[in-house]
Write a protein that holds these residues in place. Sequence first.
Motif, PDB file in Angstrom:
ATOM      1  N   UNK A  37       0.674  -1.090  -0.188  1.00  0.00           N
ATOM      2  CA  UNK A  37       0.383  -0.013   0.004  1.00  0.00           C
ATOM      3  C   UNK A  37       0.856   0.698   0.257  1.00  0.00           C
ATOM      4  N   UNK A  38       0.649   1.820  -0.834  1.00  0.00           N
ATOM      5  CA  UNK A  38       1.095   3.687  -0.095  1.00  0.00           C
ATOM      6  C   UNK A  38       2.262   3.563  -1.668  1.00  0.00           C
ATOM      7  N   UNK A  39       2.913   2.608  -2.803  1.00  0.00           N
ATOM      8  CA  UNK A  39       4.522   2.581  -2.553  1.00  0.00           C
ATOM      9  C   UNK A  39       3.885   2.843  -4.432  1.00  0.00           C
ATOM     10  N   UNK A  40       2.388   3.305  -5.438  1.00  0.00           N
ATOM     11  CA  UNK A  40       2.602   4.141  -6.752  1.00  0.00           C
ATOM     12  C   UNK A  40       2.182   3.058  -7.052  1.00  0.00           C
ATOM     13  N   UNK A 220      11.728   3.662  -1.406  1.00  0.00           N
ATOM     14  CA  UNK A 220      11.928   4.458  -2.367  1.00  0.00           C
ATOM     15  C   UNK A 220      10.635   5.291  -2.505  1.00  0.00           C
ATOM     16  N   UNK A 221       9.592   4.935  -2.181  1.00  0.00           N
ATOM     17  CA  UNK A 221       8.290   6.016  -2.545  1.00  0.00           C
ATOM     18  C   UNK A 221       8.222   6.640  -1.321  1.00  0.00           C
ATOM     19  N   UNK A 222       8.756   6.444  -0.094  1.00  0.00           N
ATOM     20  CA  UNK A 222       9.164   7.273   1.127  1.00  0.00           C
ATOM     21  C   UNK A 222       9.465   8.616   1.133  1.00  0.00           C
ATOM     22  N   UNK A 227       9.626   6.644 -10.938  1.00  0.00           N
ATOM     23  CA  UNK A 227       8.813   5.072 -10.076  1.00  0.00           C
ATOM     24  C   UNK A 227       9.313   4.186  -9.455  1.00  0.00           C
ATOM     25  N   UNK A 228       8.712   3.981  -8.350  1.00  0.00           N
ATOM     26  CA  UNK A 228       9.361   3.558  -6.966  1.00  0.00           C
ATOM     27  C   UNK A 228       9.859   2.054  -7.080  1.00  0.00           C
TER      28      UNK A 228
END
Length: 395
Positions: A37-40, A220-222, A227-228
């Motif tokens: 969740x939340x990684x894009x 990476x997303x945080x 793109x992560x």
Amino acid sequence: PVTQRLPADEPLVTGQRILDTLFPVARGGRAAIAGGFGTGKTVLQETLAKWCHADIIVYVGCGERGNEMAEVLDEFPRPVDPRNGRALMERTVIIANASNMPVAAREASIYTAVTVAEYFRDQGLHVALMADSTSRWAEALREVSGRLGELPGEAGYPAYLGSRLAEFYERAARVRTQGGREGSLTIIGAVSPPGGDFSEPVTSHTKRYVGCFWGLDRERAQARFYPAIHPLQSYSVDASRFATWWTAHGNDNWQRQREKLLALLDEQAHLERMARIVGKDALPPEQQLTLIAADLVNEALLRQSAFSATDRYCSPARQSEMLRLVMRFIALSREALARGMAPDEIASLPVLRRLQRMGEEVGEDAIASFAALWPQLERELAAPGAAVAETGDAR
């Protein structure tokens, strides 16, 4: 039914450098986007739907939250297709089955989407199907199976989960239709493993049937890296087939450059673990330079903002120019290090900052401007008294 299944020997151009350069998906191929969740995942799928080289986009929201589907319906009418100047919504089919809809509808939505996609494919069109998300579809299968009283398999999913996933993904193909035209269906499915665990059943089964796996990384997303996609958790089985295509589009060294980038990123991961223990300054100069080069690759090539008017899409020609510049910098910096130039001096060169920003500063309408970076690159890293190489020779 089709007349012939054709080889998937050309990539589906997505306009995302990390995908087209490192982990390309074939036109008529199968890819999976996996991440917690939340990684894009949704943002990446929406970006692909907007910019990939497909005639028709079929976007299916299977079990996703209603506000995400509302966002798609709100945003897709706005962008303009750069190829024909018309609204992207005109070539998009949206199938919405939100999480509050019946379980049976959620299960049927995937089959509805792939059938609609095949309908357009049979007209000789290139179709891309975005399934968000196959994990919710698998959960619907699990609920239906439980209500039918079937024996559960791993994690409560039905024993036939793998075969259902295979039947879905194997409908992707590049084909000669019965009318004699060439069409393709590329399937890109999102997987939402609980807690980002790629060993859970849906992800592990999916990896068996796709030729391209894009693993999204929470760290990476945080760090707001988009793109992560984690370069060491992702892969593309079909990448070796595309060297001929890239040669025809102006980059005959693409495969070798790709291999060097992956080796560099792998070495970076190893060195960063050491640097956490002893510190970067304690590493030998060669290893410090490797970290500088890997940071440049991440900043200049792999990072790409979906909200940037300049850099949200990157054509193969622009990707090739950026890739050549980065690879030339790495080669020249190693030569400079061998002559006695310190890693800190290399890291402080003005050209390095320009290379990091070239994605934002040089757009699709100014690809020829990349040539202005070559003389500066050669001058700042050349041996004292050496002649500046010609741009063509440097390439």
